[in-house]
Design a protein around this motif. Structure first.
Motif, PDB file in Angstrom:
ATOM      1  N   CYS A 299       0.849  -1.195   0.000  1.00 13.89           N
ATOM      2  CA  CYS A 299       0.000   0.000   0.000  1.00 13.89           C
ATOM      3  C   CYS A 299       0.884   1.245   0.000  1.00 13.89           C
ATOM      4  N   PRO A 300       0.766   2.100  -1.028  1.00 13.75           N
ATOM      5  CA  PRO A 300       1.659   3.260  -1.131  1.00 13.75           C
ATOM      6  C   PRO A 300       1.451   4.305  -0.034  1.00 13.75           C
ATOM      7  N   ARG A 301       0.317   4.299   0.626  1.00 14.42           N
ATOM      8  CA  ARG A 301       0.035   5.272   1.688  1.00 14.42           C
ATOM      9  C   ARG A 301       0.036   4.631   3.072  1.00 14.42           C
ATOM     10  N   ALA A 302       0.400   3.344   3.157  1.00 13.67           N
ATOM     11  CA  ALA A 302       0.398   2.601   4.430  1.00 13.67           C
ATOM     12  C   ALA A 302      -0.957   2.736   5.131  1.00 13.67           C
ATOM     13  N   ALA A 303      -2.014   2.626   4.355  1.00 16.05           N
ATOM     14  CA  ALA A 303      -3.362   2.781   4.881  1.00 16.05           C
ATOM     15  C   ALA A 303      -3.967   1.466   5.367  1.00 16.05           C
TER      16      ALA A 303
END
Length: 61
Positions: free
Chosen positions: A53-57
């Motif tokens: 996940c690119p936003r660490a969501a």
């Protein structure tokens, strides 16, 4: 296994959908949804989706 989504961080990039489409989807408003409980055979893909996940969501709950 359960997944927690931080909607304040999620930008609906769809990376998780590409990795685990049987678990993740984007609704008509481009919001991430977990479509079903995660089966044991899906856990590896879900953990990969969490890590990518690119936003660490995403995180394990």
């Amino acid at each position: 296994m359960k997944v927690k989504v931080d909607f304040d961080r999620c930008e609906a990039n769809g990376v998780c959908v590409g990795i685990a489409p049987e678990v993740f989807d984007l609704n008509d408003d481009d919001e991430l949804i977990v479509t079903r409980p995660i089966a044991p055979e899906q856990e590896e893909n879900v953990r990969t989706a969490i890590a990518q996940c690119p936003r660490a969501a995403l995180s394990e709950a």
